[in-house]
Design a protein around this motif. Structure first.
Motif, PDB file in Angstrom:
ATOM      1  N   GLY A 147       4.333   6.398   9.285  1.00 14.12           N
ATOM      2  CA  GLY A 147       5.493   5.702   8.738  1.00 14.12           C
ATOM      3  C   GLY A 147       5.249   5.088   7.376  1.00 14.12           C
ATOM      4  N   LEU A 148       6.333   4.605   6.778  1.00 15.63           N
ATOM      5  CA  LEU A 148       6.290   3.936   5.492  1.00 15.63           C
ATOM      6  C   LEU A 148       5.980   2.465   5.666  1.00 15.63           C
ATOM      7  N   LEU A 149       5.438   1.879   4.620  1.00 11.76           N
ATOM      8  CA  LEU A 149       5.124   0.461   4.662  1.00 11.76           C
ATOM      9  C   LEU A 149       6.326  -0.305   4.148  1.00 11.76           C
ATOM     10  N   ARG A 150       7.010  -0.969   5.037  1.00 12.20           N
ATOM     11  CA  ARG A 150       8.187  -1.748   4.646  1.00 12.20           C
ATOM     12  C   ARG A 150       8.192  -3.068   5.424  1.00 12.20           C
ATOM     13  N   PRO A 151       8.617  -4.163   4.797  1.00 12.57           N
ATOM     14  CA  PRO A 151       8.792  -5.389   5.565  1.00 12.57           C
ATOM     15  C   PRO A 151       9.847  -5.173   6.649  1.00 12.57           C
ATOM     16  N   THR A 152       9.635  -5.764   7.817  1.00 11.79           N
ATOM     17  CA  THR A 152      10.586  -5.592   8.912  1.00 11.79           C
ATOM     18  C   THR A 152      10.884  -6.937   9.547  1.00 11.79           C
ATOM     19  N   ASP A 153      11.665  -6.926  10.598  1.00 11.04           N
ATOM     20  CA  ASP A 153      12.013  -8.162  11.284  1.00 11.04           C
ATOM     21  C   ASP A 153      10.771  -8.829  11.867  1.00 11.04           C
ATOM     22  N   PRO A 154      10.763 -10.157  11.926  1.00  9.03           N
ATOM     23  CA  PRO A 154       9.627 -10.839  12.530  1.00  9.03           C
ATOM     24  C   PRO A 154       9.444 -10.420  13.982  1.00  9.03           C
ATOM     25  N   ALA A 155       8.184 -10.410  14.423  1.00  5.90           N
ATOM     26  CA  ALA A 155       7.872 -10.086  15.817  1.00  5.90           C
ATOM     27  C   ALA A 155       6.567 -10.763  16.167  1.00  5.90           C
ATOM     28  N   THR A 156       6.261 -10.805  17.455  1.00  2.25           N
ATOM     29  CA  THR A 156       5.023 -11.435  17.861  1.00  2.25           C
ATOM     30  C   THR A 156       3.849 -10.600  17.400  1.00  2.25           C
ATOM     31  N   GLY A 157       2.694 -11.240  17.231  1.00  5.17           N
ATOM     32  CA  GLY A 157       1.509 -10.528  16.796  1.00  5.17           C
ATOM     33  C   GLY A 157       0.682 -11.402  15.878  1.00  5.17           C
ATOM     34  N   GLU A 158      -0.570 -10.991  15.646  1.00  8.19           N
ATOM     35  CA  GLU A 158      -1.486 -11.769  14.826  1.00  8.19           C
ATOM     36  C   GLU A 158      -1.118 -11.665  13.360  1.00  8.19           C
ATOM     37  N   VAL A 159      -1.026 -12.800  12.686  1.00 10.12           N
ATOM     38  CA  VAL A 159      -0.694 -12.827  11.264  1.00 10.12           C
ATOM     39  C   VAL A 159      -1.977 -12.902  10.454  1.00 10.12           C
ATOM     40  N   VAL A 160      -2.108 -12.004   9.480  1.00 10.85           N
ATOM     41  CA  VAL A 160      -3.256 -11.987   8.588  1.00 10.85           C
ATOM     42  C   VAL A 160      -2.890 -12.740   7.322  1.00 10.85           C
ATOM     43  N   ASP A 161      -3.740 -13.659   6.884  1.00 10.98           N
ATOM     44  CA  ASP A 161      -3.467 -14.475   5.712  1.00 10.98           C
ATOM     45  C   ASP A 161      -3.239 -13.595   4.486  1.00 10.98           C
ATOM     46  N   ALA A 162      -2.235 -13.949   3.674  1.00 13.08           N
ATOM     47  CA  ALA A 162      -1.827 -13.107   2.556  1.00 13.08           C
ATOM     48  C   ALA A 162      -2.690 -13.295   1.316  1.00 13.08           C
ATOM     49  N   ALA A 163      -3.356 -14.447   1.191  1.00 16.19           N
ATOM     50  CA  ALA A 163      -4.008 -14.782  -0.074  1.00 16.19           C
ATOM     51  C   ALA A 163      -4.980 -13.700  -0.544  1.00 16.19           C
ATOM     52  N   GLY A 164      -5.983 -13.374   0.274  1.00 17.99           N
ATOM     53  CA  GLY A 164      -6.946 -12.369  -0.136  1.00 17.99           C
ATOM     54  C   GLY A 164      -6.373 -10.975  -0.173  1.00 17.99           C
ATOM     55  N   LEU A 165      -5.421 -10.698   0.715  1.00 12.27           N
ATOM     56  CA  LEU A 165      -4.838  -9.357   0.770  1.00 12.27           C
ATOM     57  C   LEU A 165      -4.043  -9.021  -0.481  1.00 12.27           C
ATOM     58  N   ARG A 166      -3.338  -9.984  -1.017  1.00 11.52           N
ATOM     59  CA  ARG A 166      -2.542  -9.697  -2.213  1.00 11.52           C
ATOM     60  C   ARG A 166      -3.429  -9.231  -3.367  1.00 11.52           C
ATOM     61  N   SER A 167      -4.578  -9.880  -3.522  1.00  5.11           N
ATOM     62  CA  SER A 167      -5.470  -9.462  -4.605  1.00  5.11           C
ATOM     63  C   SER A 167      -6.034  -8.069  -4.328  1.00  5.11           C
ATOM     64  N   ARG A 168      -6.326  -7.746  -3.040  1.00  6.01           N
ATOM     65  CA  ARG A 168      -6.823  -6.417  -2.706  1.00  6.01           C
ATOM     66  C   ARG A 168      -5.745  -5.363  -2.941  1.00  6.01           C
ATOM     67  N   ARG A 224       1.212  12.296  -3.987  1.00  2.00           N
ATOM     68  CA  ARG A 224      -0.212  11.975  -3.836  1.00  2.00           C
ATOM     69  C   ARG A 224      -0.453  10.495  -4.101  1.00  2.00           C
ATOM     70  N   LEU A 225       0.226   9.957  -5.099  1.00  2.00           N
ATOM     71  CA  LEU A 225       0.075   8.542  -5.421  1.00  2.00           C
ATOM     72  C   LEU A 225       0.604   7.669  -4.285  1.00  2.00           C
ATOM     73  N   VAL A 226       1.773   8.011  -3.762  1.00  2.00           N
ATOM     74  CA  VAL A 226       2.342   7.264  -2.642  1.00  2.00           C
ATOM     75  C   VAL A 226       1.389   7.282  -1.449  1.00  2.00           C
ATOM     76  N   GLY A 227       0.840   8.453  -1.143  1.00  3.78           N
ATOM     77  CA  GLY A 227      -0.091   8.564  -0.028  1.00  3.78           C
ATOM     78  C   GLY A 227      -1.326   7.698  -0.225  1.00  3.78           C
ATOM     79  N   GLY A 228      -1.829   7.672  -1.451  1.00  8.88           N
ATOM     80  CA  GLY A 228      -3.005   6.860  -1.741  1.00  8.88           C
ATOM     81  C   GLY A 228      -2.738   5.374  -1.578  1.00  8.88           C
ATOM     82  N   VAL A 229      -1.574   4.928  -2.047  1.00 14.51           N
ATOM     83  CA  VAL A 229      -1.219   3.518  -1.917  1.00 14.51           C
ATOM     84  C   VAL A 229      -1.045   3.151  -0.450  1.00 14.51           C
ATOM     85  N   GLU A 230      -0.341   3.975   0.308  1.00 13.15           N
ATOM     86  CA  GLU A 230      -0.110   3.678   1.719  1.00 13.15           C
ATOM     87  C   GLU A 230      -1.415   3.631   2.505  1.00 13.15           C
ATOM     88  N   ARG A 231      -2.293   4.611   2.265  1.00 11.48           N
ATOM     89  CA  ARG A 231      -3.573   4.622   2.982  1.00 11.48           C
ATOM     90  C   ARG A 231      -4.418   3.408   2.607  1.00 11.48           C
TER      91      ARG A 231
END
Length: 483
Positions: free
Chosen positions: A6-27, A401-408
């Motif tokens: 699937g594609l990476l898209r924001p979706t409705d909130p749901a239960t599950g572990e939340v990963v902190d955004a701070a370090g991920l945004r820079s990555r 190819r670029l889209v695939g690289g970003v998603e992976r």
């Protein structure tokens, strides 16, 4: 960590572990930089976009604003390419499908056109999207937003009682969408027995088109979406089963793309989305895998019918769904001008097909739409379209190819962050691939829904317990071992 779902898209909130955004945004920023994802639009592109948004190059003369179109999209979408109006037509149906009319805003050879060719398509990542066109157009003046009069290509397609198309035309017109719906609310309304004929017709037509797809031998993977949700303070992963409303909606788009391909083939000029049929050896191997997994596959049952019967929540079925992606490879774009090419079908659809329904997000669609409108009107294909056709396959394949690289890269980073503090913990997983001679298996962990490699011994389709042995944050890789 393996093939993504699937594609990476924001979706409705749901239960599950939340990963902190701070370090991920820079990555995620690092991934975009490494892959040379386009950044801000050049000043001349933005200036041209502001100008044409305020004063379009031209607008269609035909007025279809009396038709109450509606849109169905994921939550939060602003780049709305498509709006539909469904009605009964005697014993059959009439589908009117409005698609954003970029000819009103994009001048061939202009700054926006050149930048769109450089980008190819919109790139989605968990934290943001990199749009094909400046947002003042893609999320504003050209988007089919509710209660706004917008230029569009209107596909007017007649279907018989079985859902087969019997006639079609496409023309530019001004339209108005009266309502923006989301997949989940459409599904909930239908499940609750809504008396909204618009949604009842979507289900009715969608089911009949699905039946026709099955008759053709089309194959649709019932793979749950591996999604990344953006929530307050971070991101989280989940596996989300596809809704039937998404399939019904997709059938309207597929119908339009098939009609477009028919127009192009009739005119001996166009650009098709093609994919070769899987070879006999590939299907024979897949039947052997199904047998090993103890998944019944009667000799008379087509591959497409088998796939529609599978349940992504069943471990052995999930493994077979994963293996079924192998025969359907080699998708590309086929350009022709002056004769019909040897390969015209998209094997998974089991029919000729062309991309014409997402011009705000995919470059090739703008040219296919203008071509089909000319063919439908009995006019010459515009010179700017004909001249661009030979270059489009390379532009689209490069952007894919670029889209695939970003998603992976993005999914690997989020999976690694999700597992960061869970080394030595155990998880339940399904073996979805056992590559020959590699000594490792590919696994789908159930919770959290990550994919990875595991050392040890197990058979395809087995449900196993694995221990997380290491997480490489720099490479976004997790290592497991079968317990």
């Amino acid at each position: 960590m393996g093939q993504r779902i699937g594609l990476l898209r924001p979706t409705d909130p749901a239960t599950g572990e939340v990963v902190d955004a701070a370090g991920l945004r820079s990555r995620l920023d690092e991934i975009r930089a490494e892959l040379e994802v386009p950044e801000d639009f050049p000043a001349e592109v933005l200036a041209e976009a502001e100008r044409v948004a305020a004063q379009p190059l031209s607008l269609p003369e035909r007025d279809e604003t009396a038709l109450p179109f509606l849109t169905i999209d994921p939550p939060g979408s602003m780049d709305l390419d498509q709006a539909m109006h469904l009605s009964r037509d005697g014993d059959g149906y009439r589908v009117r499908y409005a698609i954003a009319h970029l000819e009103s805003f994009v001048e061939p050879g202009g700054a926006i056109d050149a930048e769109a060719r450089r980008r190819g398509q919109t790139i989605y990542a968990p934290d943001r999207r990199t749009p094909l066109h400046p947002p003042v157009l893609s999320e504003g003046a050209a988007s089919l937003l509710p209660d706004e009069v917008r230029p569009a290509y209107v596909w007017d397609i007649r279907l018989d009682a079985l859902g087969e198309h019997t006639a079609a035309e496409v023309y530019p017109a001004m339209v108005r969408s009266v309502e923006r719906l989301e997949y989940a609310e459409v599904q909930a309304s239908i499940d609750a027995g809504t008396d909204d004929e618009r949604l009842a017709l979507l289900q009715e037509i969608g089911d009949k088109r699905i039946a026709l797809e099955q008759e053709r031998g089309g194959a649709s993977l019932p793979m749950p979406d591996q999604e990344v949700e953006q929530v307050d303070g971070g991101f989280r992963l989940r596996l989300r089963p596809l809704l039937r409303a998404e399939d019904w909606n997709a059938q309207i788009s597929l119908l339009t793309g098939m009609v477009a391909a028919e127009m192009m083939l009739h005119a001996d000029v166009g650009i098709l989305r093609t994919m070769p049929e899987p070879g006999d050896d590939a299907l024979r191997q897949l039947r052997q895998i199904a047998s090993a997994l103890q998944v019944p596959w009667p000799a008379e049952q087509t591959h497409g019918d088998l796939l529609r019967s599978l349940d992504g929540s069943n471990a052995r079925h999930l493994a077979l769904i994963h293996e079924s992606t192998v025969p359907f490879r080699g998708a590309g774009y086929t350009v022709f001008d002056g004769g019909v090419p040897e390969l015209v079908e998209q094997a998974a659809i089991a029919a000729p097909y062309a991309h014409v329904t997402a011009p705000l997000r995919r470059l090739v669609d703008r040219f296919g739409l203008a071509l089909c409108a000319a063919v439908s009107a009995g006019e010459e294909v515009p010179t700017w379209v004909r001249q661009a056709l030979p270059s489009l396959p390379e532009l689209m394949e490069s952007s894919e190819r670029l889209v695939g690289g970003v998603e992976r890269g993005a999914m690997d980073a989020i999976e690694a962050a999700t597992l960061a503090d869970r080394v030595d913990q155990t998880f339940t997983a399904v073996v979805i691939d056992v590559p020959q001679g590699e000594g490792e298996m590919e696994i789908q962990v159930i919770d959290p829904p990550v994919m990875g490699r595991a050392s040890g011994r197990a058979d395809l389709g087995d449900k196993v317990t694995v221990r997380l042995t290491a997480v490489d944050h720099a490479r976004g890789k997790a290592s497991f071992a079968v317990v």
